[in-house]
Write a protein that holds these residues in place. Structure first.
Motif, PDB file in Angstrom:
ATOM      1  N   GLU B  52       0.815  -1.212   0.000  1.00 12.27           N
ATOM      2  CA  GLU B  52       0.000   0.000   0.000  1.00 12.27           C
ATOM      3  C   GLU B  52       0.851   1.265   0.000  1.00 12.27           C
ATOM      4  OE1 GLU B  52      -2.885  -1.379   3.299  1.00 12.27           O
ATOM      5  OE2 GLU B  52      -3.770   0.435   2.449  1.00 12.27           O
ATOM      6  N   ALA B  53       1.801   1.295   0.899  1.00 11.81           N
ATOM      7  CA  ALA B  53       2.620   2.509   1.034  1.00 11.81           C
ATOM      8  C   ALA B  53       3.320   2.842  -0.275  1.00 11.81           C
ATOM      9  CB  ALA B  53       3.633   2.324   2.152  1.00 11.81           C
ATOM     10  N   THR B  54       3.739   1.805  -0.968  1.00 11.35           N
ATOM     11  CA  THR B  54       4.398   2.004  -2.263  1.00 11.35           C
ATOM     12  C   THR B  54       3.453   2.659  -3.248  1.00 11.35           C
ATOM     13  OG1 THR B  54       5.679  -0.004  -1.870  1.00 11.35           O
ATOM     14  CG2 THR B  54       5.626   0.827  -4.125  1.00 11.35           C
ATOM     15  N   LEU B  55       2.223   2.193  -3.256  1.00 16.38           N
ATOM     16  CA  LEU B  55       1.252   2.731  -4.205  1.00 16.38           C
ATOM     17  C   LEU B  55       0.862   4.158  -3.876  1.00 16.38           C
ATOM     18  CD1 LEU B  55      -0.941  -0.437  -4.746  1.00 16.38           C
ATOM     19  CD2 LEU B  55       0.565   0.683  -6.389  1.00 16.38           C
ATOM     20  N   TYR B  56       0.659   4.426  -2.595  1.00 13.45           N
ATOM     21  CA  TYR B  56       0.272   5.789  -2.246  1.00 13.45           C
ATOM     22  C   TYR B  56       1.396   6.766  -2.580  1.00 13.45           C
ATOM     23  CZ  TYR B  56      -4.096   4.140  -0.333  1.00 13.45           C
ATOM     24  OH  TYR B  56      -5.351   3.585  -0.207  1.00 13.45           O
ATOM     25  N   ALA B  57       2.605   6.305  -2.438  1.00 17.27           N
ATOM     26  CA  ALA B  57       3.736   7.141  -2.864  1.00 17.27           C
ATOM     27  C   ALA B  57       3.690   7.356  -4.374  1.00 17.27           C
ATOM     28  CB  ALA B  57       5.051   6.493  -2.460  1.00 17.27           C
ATOM     29  N   ALA B  58       3.316   6.314  -5.085  1.00 14.57           N
ATOM     30  CA  ALA B  58       3.228   6.420  -6.546  1.00 14.57           C
ATOM     31  C   ALA B  58       2.117   7.391  -6.958  1.00 14.57           C
ATOM     32  CB  ALA B  58       2.981   5.049  -7.168  1.00 14.57           C
ATOM     33  N   TYR B  59       0.996   7.322  -6.248  1.00 18.46           N
ATOM     34  CA  TYR B  59      -0.112   8.233  -6.581  1.00 18.46           C
ATOM     35  C   TYR B  59       0.338   9.681  -6.453  1.00 18.46           C
ATOM     36  CZ  TYR B  59      -2.866   3.988  -5.622  1.00 18.46           C
ATOM     37  OH  TYR B  59      -3.359   2.706  -5.596  1.00 18.46           O
ATOM     38  N   ARG B  60       1.037   9.937  -5.367  1.00 17.49           N
ATOM     39  CA  ARG B  60       1.505  11.311  -5.135  1.00 17.49           C
ATOM     40  C   ARG B  60       2.454  11.759  -6.245  1.00 17.49           C
ATOM     41  NH1 ARG B  60       3.821  10.519   0.014  1.00 17.49           N
ATOM     42  NH2 ARG B  60       2.094   9.156   0.545  1.00 17.49           N
ATOM     43  N   ARG B  61       3.335  10.820  -6.629  1.00 24.38           N
ATOM     44  CA  ARG B  61       4.304  11.121  -7.677  1.00 24.38           C
ATOM     45  C   ARG B  61       3.585  11.394  -8.996  1.00 24.38           C
ATOM     46  NH1 ARG B  61       7.666   6.979  -6.189  1.00 24.38           N
ATOM     47  NH2 ARG B  61       6.555   5.567  -7.584  1.00 24.38           N
ATOM     48  N   LEU B  62       2.649  10.551  -9.321  1.00 29.35           N
ATOM     49  CA  LEU B  62       1.927  10.686 -10.585  1.00 29.35           C
ATOM     50  C   LEU B  62       1.105  11.974 -10.615  1.00 29.35           C
ATOM     51  CD1 LEU B  62       0.734   6.972 -10.938  1.00 29.35           C
ATOM     52  CD2 LEU B  62       2.314   8.156 -12.473  1.00 29.35           C
ATOM     53  N   GLU B  63       0.538  12.308  -9.462  1.00 32.22           N
ATOM     54  CA  GLU B  63      -0.268  13.531  -9.396  1.00 32.22           C
ATOM     55  C   GLU B  63       0.623  14.753  -9.561  1.00 32.22           C
ATOM     56  OE1 GLU B  63      -2.577  13.638  -5.837  1.00 32.22           O
ATOM     57  OE2 GLU B  63      -3.893  15.240  -6.564  1.00 32.22           O
ATOM     58  N   LYS B  64       1.754  14.717  -8.874  1.00 30.97           N
ATOM     59  CA  LYS B  64       2.700  15.836  -8.966  1.00 30.97           C
ATOM     60  C   LYS B  64       3.152  16.066 -10.399  1.00 30.97           C
ATOM     61  CE  LYS B  64       6.999  15.314  -7.514  1.00 30.97           C
ATOM     62  NZ  LYS B  64       7.707  15.711  -8.753  1.00 30.97           N
ATOM     63  N   ASP B  65       3.313  14.955 -11.121  1.00 35.11           N
ATOM     64  CA  ASP B  65       3.785  15.049 -12.502  1.00 35.11           C
ATOM     65  C   ASP B  65       2.646  15.301 -13.481  1.00 35.11           C
ATOM     66  OD1 ASP B  65       6.310  14.592 -11.564  1.00 35.11           O
ATOM     67  OD2 ASP B  65       6.405  12.474 -12.131  1.00 35.11           O
ATOM     68  N   GLY B  66       1.422  15.393 -12.957  1.00 35.30           N
ATOM     69  CA  GLY B  66       0.290  15.689 -13.838  1.00 35.30           C
ATOM     70  C   GLY B  66      -0.147  14.517 -14.695  1.00 35.30           C
ATOM     71  N   LEU B  67       0.213  13.309 -14.280  1.00 34.78           N
ATOM     72  CA  LEU B  67      -0.154  12.133 -15.076  1.00 34.78           C
ATOM     73  C   LEU B  67      -1.489  11.552 -14.633  1.00 34.78           C
ATOM     74  CD1 LEU B  67       3.345  10.423 -15.366  1.00 34.78           C
ATOM     75  CD2 LEU B  67       2.361  12.315 -16.667  1.00 34.78           C
ATOM     76  N   VAL B  68      -1.890  11.878 -13.419  1.00 37.84           N
ATOM     77  CA  VAL B  68      -3.234  11.537 -12.949  1.00 37.84           C
ATOM     78  C   VAL B  68      -3.801  12.743 -12.206  1.00 37.84           C
ATOM     79  CG1 VAL B  68      -2.608   9.089 -12.639  1.00 37.84           C
ATOM     80  CG2 VAL B  68      -2.544  10.644 -10.684  1.00 37.84           C
ATOM     81  N   GLU B  69      -5.136  12.764 -12.084  1.00 37.52           N
ATOM     82  CA  GLU B  69      -5.809  13.774 -11.281  1.00 37.52           C
ATOM     83  C   GLU B  69      -6.625  13.053 -10.219  1.00 37.52           C
ATOM     84  OE1 GLU B  69      -6.397  17.172 -14.756  1.00 37.52           O
ATOM     85  OE2 GLU B  69      -7.982  15.716 -14.299  1.00 37.52           O
ATOM     86  N   ALA B  70      -6.639  13.624  -9.026  1.00 40.15           N
ATOM     87  CA  ALA B  70      -7.345  12.982  -7.924  1.00 40.15           C
ATOM     88  C   ALA B  70      -8.587  13.781  -7.551  1.00 40.15           C
ATOM     89  CB  ALA B  70      -6.425  12.870  -6.715  1.00 40.15           C
ATOM     90  N   TYR B  71      -9.607  13.065  -7.114  1.00 37.71           N
ATOM     91  CA  TYR B  71     -10.806  13.739  -6.594  1.00 37.71           C
ATOM     92  C   TYR B  71     -11.477  12.812  -5.597  1.00 37.71           C
ATOM     93  CZ  TYR B  71     -13.138  10.787 -10.100  1.00 37.71           C
ATOM     94  OH  TYR B  71     -13.565   9.726 -10.850  1.00 37.71           O
ATOM     95  N   TRP B  72     -12.110  13.402  -4.604  1.00 38.59           N
ATOM     96  CA  TRP B  72     -12.776  12.598  -3.587  1.00 38.59           C
ATOM     97  C   TRP B  72     -14.124  12.124  -4.095  1.00 38.59           C
ATOM     98  CZ3 TRP B  72     -10.337  10.668   0.424  1.00 38.59           C
ATOM     99  CH2 TRP B  72      -9.164  11.313   0.864  1.00 38.59           C
ATOM    100  N   GLY B  73     -14.435  10.865  -3.802  1.00 41.82           N
ATOM    101  CA  GLY B  73     -15.748  10.334  -4.152  1.00 41.82           C
ATOM    102  C   GLY B  73     -16.821  10.969  -3.291  1.00 41.82           C
ATOM    103  N   ASP B  74     -18.069  10.807  -3.685  1.00 39.17           N
ATOM    104  CA  ASP B  74     -19.157  11.455  -2.955  1.00 39.17           C
ATOM    105  C   ASP B  74     -19.851  10.491  -1.987  1.00 39.17           C
ATOM    106  OD1 ASP B  74     -20.248   9.823  -4.800  1.00 39.17           O
ATOM    107  OD2 ASP B  74     -21.669  11.281  -5.609  1.00 39.17           O
TER     108      ASP B  74
END
Lengths: 116, 116
Positions: B52-74
């Motif tokens: 998990e920790a590896t993936l959450y680090a990856a999400y942050r990296r990808l978001e920082k690089d503009g390769l993914v966008e994050a949004y909270w579900g409703d």
DNA sequence: TCAGGTACTATAACAGATCAAGTACCTGAT
DNA sequence: ATCAGGTACTTGATCTGTTATAGTACCTGA
């Protein structure tokens, strides 16, 4: 990884496989350090190079673990060459790691195929 | 790697491919973090887990690089879920990285085939 | 009630890979 | 004779993805 756009991806892609790759190169016959380096560099064809320092670190690791044995060549004149011979333990680990590689490869292939 | 004999190989084998794998999972549709984790874990079938920790680090990296966008579900009640959507830049990088993966894969296959 | 799964996050540490530099020898070109 | 460039090996500091560890919070079924 994932730079702006250019190169520099390919650095970490071989990571974790270095030891196994070295063992693979040593399967057929003994080789000296720089020879292994060139064999990998040539097989990779320009990109995907494994740096010298990385390999020499791998040699030390493999030797420490008893997977290879090192001995100096008998070059009477000219640069010395340190040869590496794979041990029985090395062959066993190699076989096992090749299996691990195939499994890993299939998993990545599956995940990058982006199925549901 | 290369422990005595047992397991523990397989840890670093996926290394460097995490970002690409995540992008691959997001190709079809948006997913939330834990969902991506489960998708990879299930595809890998027990071993070869990405933590998990590896993936959450990856999400942050990808978001920082503009390769993914994050949004909270409703989700009105129950645990919150953070969703990730791949961007156009992300798709471009993904395509490129799949190419890099195939090249890497072929190189390793060649080297582990232990040819001359 | 409480174990176990879901879902997200943060910090420190590990280890393989790389950078940078150095030593030393040799060959071929200028 | 000199000097660039390839061969050949080594070391120490540094970078970075991964992991260990821990924490918060919610929910379901036994």
């Amino acid at each position: 990884m994932t730079e702006e756009l250019g190169d520099a991806f390919a650095s970490d892609l071989l990571r974790g496989h270095t030891d196994t790759i070295v063992l693979g190169v040593l399967q057929r016959r003994d080789r000296y350090g720089f020879e292994i380096y060139k064999a990998i560099r040539d097989a990779a064809g320009g990109d995907h190079e494994i740096k010298e320092a990385t390999l020499y670190a791998a040699y030390r690791r493999l030797e420490k673990d008893g997977l290879v044995e090192a001995y100096w060549g008998d070059e009477t004149q000219g640069g010395r060459r340190k040869y590496y011979r794979i041990t029985d333990a090395g062959r066993a680990v190699f076989r096992r790691n090749v299996g691990a590689w195939r499994a890993t490869r299939d998993i990545i292939d599956t995940l990058l195929g982006s199925r549901d």
